[in-house]
Enzyme design. Structure first.
Site, PDB file in Angstrom:
ATOM      1  N   LYS A  13      -9.958   2.544  -2.387  1.00  0.00           N
ATOM      2  CA  LYS A  13     -10.319   2.115  -1.037  1.00  0.00           C
ATOM      3  C   LYS A  13     -11.658   2.722  -0.642  1.00  0.00           C
ATOM      4  O   LYS A  13     -11.866   3.928  -0.705  1.00  0.00           O
ATOM      5  CB  LYS A  13      -9.225   2.520  -0.051  1.00  0.00           C
ATOM      6  N   CYS A  39      -5.252  -2.096   3.428  1.00  0.00           N
ATOM      7  CA  CYS A  39      -4.999  -1.875   4.848  1.00  0.00           C
ATOM      8  C   CYS A  39      -6.097  -2.528   5.694  1.00  0.00           C
ATOM      9  O   CYS A  39      -6.404  -3.693   5.545  1.00  0.00           O
ATOM     10  CB  CYS A  39      -4.856  -0.386   5.127  1.00  0.00           C
ATOM     11  N   GLU A  99       0.835  -1.211   0.000  1.00  0.00           N
ATOM     12  CA  GLU A  99       0.000   0.000   0.000  1.00  0.00           C
ATOM     13  C   GLU A  99       0.865   1.255   0.000  1.00  0.00           C
ATOM     14  O   GLU A  99       1.959   1.283   0.565  1.00  0.00           O
ATOM     15  CB  GLU A  99      -0.889   0.008   1.241  1.00  0.00           C
TER      16      GLU A  99
END
Length: 532
Positions: A353, A408, A288
């Protein structure tokens, strides 16, 4: 009643609160990376006795409920302080800007999260019984509280008690039936059941609940032994993964002046042999937020990536991206994304995301003006923070089956990672846990992502900046891993997905049915006790 139980039940005032805090703190030892399962008993048994003591708190039922809520708050405060203290490391990445706020993260967040156990203890007290069925009341109240913690205010189901059972390969298999919250209900029942050993009035009253708890634990272990095959999982043909773990400190990733050294570091590690016997990888994975710049606006870096890749291979990497600004806007919207790049340097597809971290990746709009007025900002250096993606959908990657992309901490949410459309065949997780150094945090994060693989019957492929990078098969077995704090690259095959699990089909129904049956038992039994 034993003197130990009697002493705990009769505690009052600050002594009761201190005992609750200590009991909660001990419970954190049952979480990763420690996994000390007896700590769950040492934490929950005193909680039951302290709740017993609230029955004589004042003359009214509301007095007992207030006392139970206080016990629950102090228990939760101890649990979350001991389990989440490592969050303080993030405030030291840019210590000149954020070190002053460390107490708010280390103590403030646990203080807020403790209101969920406070609610759970109060709900349990409302349904409390004088016999061993009060264990069910406790498990019911706390499971409801944990579900709420995982969903309200964007949700934060970190270190749910179910993770105490979600670390053992055999015990975690039950997550394929009931998911994390089902494991939480089981963990609470099993951990609290020994409380009646020292408070039961008869032999049956003392041994029935612990005996049933032991049988449930044994049944879970036997189910896990039956479910996990003796042989290794089959692998997807013609897929050779290379996962690169750069192990860069977070302050280095922040600095745009490090762009050239960072790219050289990535390219060198990705070109190294990772144990595949000389075969070139078909898919290279980077973690990430890999770059301190916008990759899609940097032709030179895209050309370097194209030169790295063999014909027909692709790179999957985390990267911030920005939309083109609309008329009248100074800048476009920023997204925390996964991008797929081919051997010509072309970005083929992206995933933005959806579930952002409050205060880390964005500031809630109702607080934005206040925070800016006092000169504060979120941790990520993005003007205005990131924007959430519109929806979850399978990420298309050439040569791979459809992937459920997660960035994440999106991977910690049970039942919320697959998105719309046909069922994917793997879980892809890129993350950057460099914020938290070599603390329990990255271990806890990996353990929760690993449990998602068991819940859904899908393999997990994970690339992390500082670790833990890994490939996990659909049964939770780790087939390849780069440990925390290690720099390197790992070659691995992709395990084949299993058919959809019972949890994947009807996980919410099974949890709801369990809680409804539990509530019916408690209400009926409580009515009988009241008449008696």
């Amino acid at each position: 009643m034993s003197p130990l139980a009697k002493r705990a039940i009769l505690l009052r005032g600050w002594r009761r609160w201190l005992a609750a805090f200590a009991a909660g703190a001990v419970g954190a030892l049952a979480m990763p990376p420690f996994g000390f399962l007896p700590a769950l008993v040492l934490s929950l048994v005193p909680a039951i006795w302290l709740l017993d003591g609230t029955a004589i708190e004042g003359a009214s039922r509301w007095g007992a409920l207030r006392a139970a809520a206080l016990v629950g708050w102090f228990w939760g405060f101890g649990y979350f302080v001991a389990g989440l203290w490592w969050l303080g490391a993030a405030f030291l990445v840019e210590a000149d800007l954020f070190a002053w706020a460390m107490p708010f993260g280390v103590l403030g967040l646990p203080a807020l999260l403790a209101f969920f156990p406070a609610f759970g203890f109060a709900l349990a007290r409302l349904l409390w019984l004088r016999d061993d069925r009060r264990i069910l009341a406790f498990a019911f109240g706390m499971t409801i509280a944990e579900w709420l913690r995982g969903h309200l205010f964007t949700g934060f189901p970190w270190n749910s008690p179910g993770m105490a059972l979600g670390q053992s390969l055999w015990l975690m298999q039950s997550a394929s039936l009931v998911g994390l919250y089902g494991l939480t209900f089981a963990s609470l029942c099993i951990g609290a059941a020994p409380a009646v050993l020292l408070t039961g009035r008869t032999a049956r009253g003392r041994w029935l609940a612990p005996g049933l708890a032991a049988l449930v634990l044994l049944a879970m272990a036997l189910f896990g032994l039956w479910r996990v095959p003796a042989e290794a999982s089959a692998t997807v043909p013609d897929v050779r993964l290379r996962i690169m773990q750069p192990n860069l400190p977070q302050d280095a990733k922040f600095n745009p002046r490090n762009r050239e050294p960072i790219m050289r570091h990535y390219l060198t590690l990705s070109a190294s042999r990772g144990g595949s016997g000389g075969a070139a990888p078909t898919h290279i994975l980077w973690p990430e937020s890999a770059f301190p710049f916008l990759l899609h606006r940097d032709p030179a870096s895209l050309a370097q990536i194209a030169a790295l890749l063999e014909p027909g291979s692709v790179l999957i990497t985390g990267a911030a991206r920005m939309d083109e600004p609309l008329p009248g806007e100074a800048a476009g919207k920023f997204y925390n994304a996964i991008q797929v790049i081919d051997d010509r340097g072309t970005i083929l597809s992206s995933y933005d995301k959806v579930h952002l971290v409050p205060f880390g990746e964005y500031v809630p709009r109702f607080l934005d003006a206040l925070i800016r007025a006092v000169g504060l900002r979120q941790f990520v250096h993005i003007p205005g923070g990131f924007e959430p993606g519109e929806r979850r959908a399978a990420l298309a990657v050439p040569g791979l089956p459809p992937a459920a992309a997660t960035i994440c901490y999106e991977a910690i949410f049970p039942g919320g990672i697959l998105g719309d459309g046909p069922r994917p065949s793997l879980i892809l997780n890129v993350t950057n846990d460099a914020w938290f150094g070599r603390t329990p945090g990255p271990h806890q994060h990996f353990a929760q992502a690993r449990l998602r693989a068991v819940e859904e019957g899908l393999p997990l492929v994970r690339a992390a900046n500082t670790g833990i990078s890994a490939v996990v098969d659909p049964f939770g077995r780790i087939t390849g891993q780069i440990p925390l704090g290690v720099e390197g690259a790992m070659d691995a095959s992709l395990p084949v997905a299993q058919p959809a699990t019972l949890y994947s089909h009807s996980g919410r129904f099974s949890l709801t049915a369990t809680l409804v049956i539990c509530l019916m038992i408690l209400v009926v039994r409580r009515g009988r006790q009241s008449r008696f």
